[in-house]
Design an enzyme around this catalytic site. Structure first.
Site, PDB file in Angstrom:
ATOM      1  N   LYS A 178      -7.131  -4.950  -2.788  1.00 35.92           N
ATOM      2  CA  LYS A 178      -7.895  -5.426  -1.626  1.00 35.92           C
ATOM      3  C   LYS A 178      -8.799  -4.324  -1.112  1.00 35.92           C
ATOM      4  CE  LYS A 178      -4.070  -4.276   1.411  1.00 35.92           C
ATOM      5  NZ  LYS A 178      -4.781  -3.192   2.123  1.00 35.92           N
ATOM      6  N   CYS A 229      -1.887  -2.746   7.724  1.00 31.23           N
ATOM      7  CA  CYS A 229      -1.793  -3.689   6.606  1.00 31.23           C
ATOM      8  C   CYS A 229      -0.501  -4.508   6.616  1.00 31.23           C
ATOM      9  CB  CYS A 229      -2.021  -2.964   5.292  1.00 31.23           C
ATOM     10  SG  CYS A 229      -3.756  -2.414   5.173  1.00 31.23           S
ATOM     11  N   ASP A 243       0.789  -1.238   0.000  1.00 29.87           N
ATOM     12  CA  ASP A 243       0.000   0.000   0.000  1.00 29.87           C
ATOM     13  C   ASP A 243       0.827   1.299   0.000  1.00 29.87           C
ATOM     14  OD1 ASP A 243      -1.966  -1.921   0.264  1.00 29.87           O
ATOM     15  OD2 ASP A 243      -2.810  -1.169   2.128  1.00 29.87           O
TER      16      ASP A 243
HETATM   17  C1  VGL Z   1      -4.640   0.706   5.734  1.00 31.33           C
HETATM   18  C2  VGL Z   1      -6.215   1.595   7.127  1.00 31.33           C
HETATM   19  C3  VGL Z   1      -7.172   1.507   6.144  1.00 31.33           C
HETATM   20  C4  VGL Z   1      -3.221   0.273   5.514  1.00 31.33           C
HETATM   21  C5  VGL Z   1      -5.585   0.595   4.730  1.00 31.33           C
HETATM   22  O1  VGL Z   1      -2.779   0.187   4.356  1.00 31.33           O
HETATM   23  O2  VGL Z   1      -2.533   0.009   6.529  1.00 31.33           O
HETATM   24  N1  VGL Z   1      -4.970   1.183   6.916  1.00 31.33           N
HETATM   25  N2  VGL Z   1      -6.850   1.002   4.953  1.00 31.33           N
END
Ligand code: VGL
Ligand code: ZN
Length: 208
Positions: A111, A156, A13
């Site tokens: 995701k 994540c 991410d």
């Molecule tokens: C994430 C919160 C919401 C992450 C993704 O990538 O850690 N955290 N969506």
């Protein structure tokens, strides 16, 4: 450490919304980019994950009128943090950081694209049942040891590393190539949890 052909770097991410100026900015999020690029050169196998939500996603605070960012709600699968709206499908916030070297990645795992369920882990959504398909991909390619880097360390990255271990892979977290959100002590909780599971947390010097 010599990186082998059975090792894979999973870059979690590294998207604009998790970097400075983004909708759910992780402090210093973009600072992971040079470190990840350097480490990435050592790996034959690189996988990217991409948080990829519809605008009406259940984890978005804007879809819960009386709630505030970072409140939690109870859903069928357990408690869910309400996040500032982030990584909306096809928005620039969902794009990878422009400095991230993505060319050599063989797979992008998206995701969080189901409206009613959030997904922190790269393997299973937050119901712990719905698979992303990543475990099957890695098994079929006979990849064994998974090195994790990216954002956020305490969400994540944490859940991806823990699920990797549960799925029978070896997992290693590259701490200097991660940054955390740190919500209610979540960074400390992540360190404890990784330690108790025996998941190593290493620096980047291990690769050079
Ligand atoms: C994430 C919160 C919401 C992450 C993704 O990538 O850690 N955290 N969506
Ligand atoms: Zn998200």
């Amino acid at each position: 450490m010599k990186v082998s052909s059975k090792d894979v770097l999973i870059i979690v991410d590294v998207q604009n919304d998790f970097c400075t100026g983004g909708a759910l900015a992780v402090p210093g999020g973009e600072k992971v980019v040079p470190a990840i690029n350097r480490i990435g050169e050592r790996f034959e196998n690189v996988v990217l994950t991409q948080d990829w939500h519809p605008a009406d996603h259940v984890s978005f605070v804007s879809n819960h009128p009386r709630k505030r960012p970072y409140d939690t709600i109870e859903l069928s699968y357990g408690s869910q943090v309400l996040w500032p709206d982030h990584c909306v499908q096809a928005s620039s916030g969902a794009d990878f950081h422009r400095g991230l070297e993505t060319v050599r990645a063989s797979l992008v795992v998206r995701k969080g694209f189901r409206r009613h369920i959030d997904s922190y882990s790269a393997f299973y959504e937050n119901d712990k049942k719905t698979p992303t398909g990543l475990a099957g991909y890695l098994r079929e390619r006979d990849l064994k040891t998974l090195f994790f880097a990216g954002l956020a360390f305490d969400f994540c990255v944490r859940y991806s590393a823990e699920d990797a271990r549960n799925a029978g892979f070896d997992a290693v977290v590259i701490e200097e190539a991660c940054r955390g959100i740190d919500l209610d002590g979540s960074v400390a909780a992540t360190h404890h949890s990784l330690k108790s599971l025996g998941i190593p947390v290493v620096g980047i010097e291990a690769f050079f």
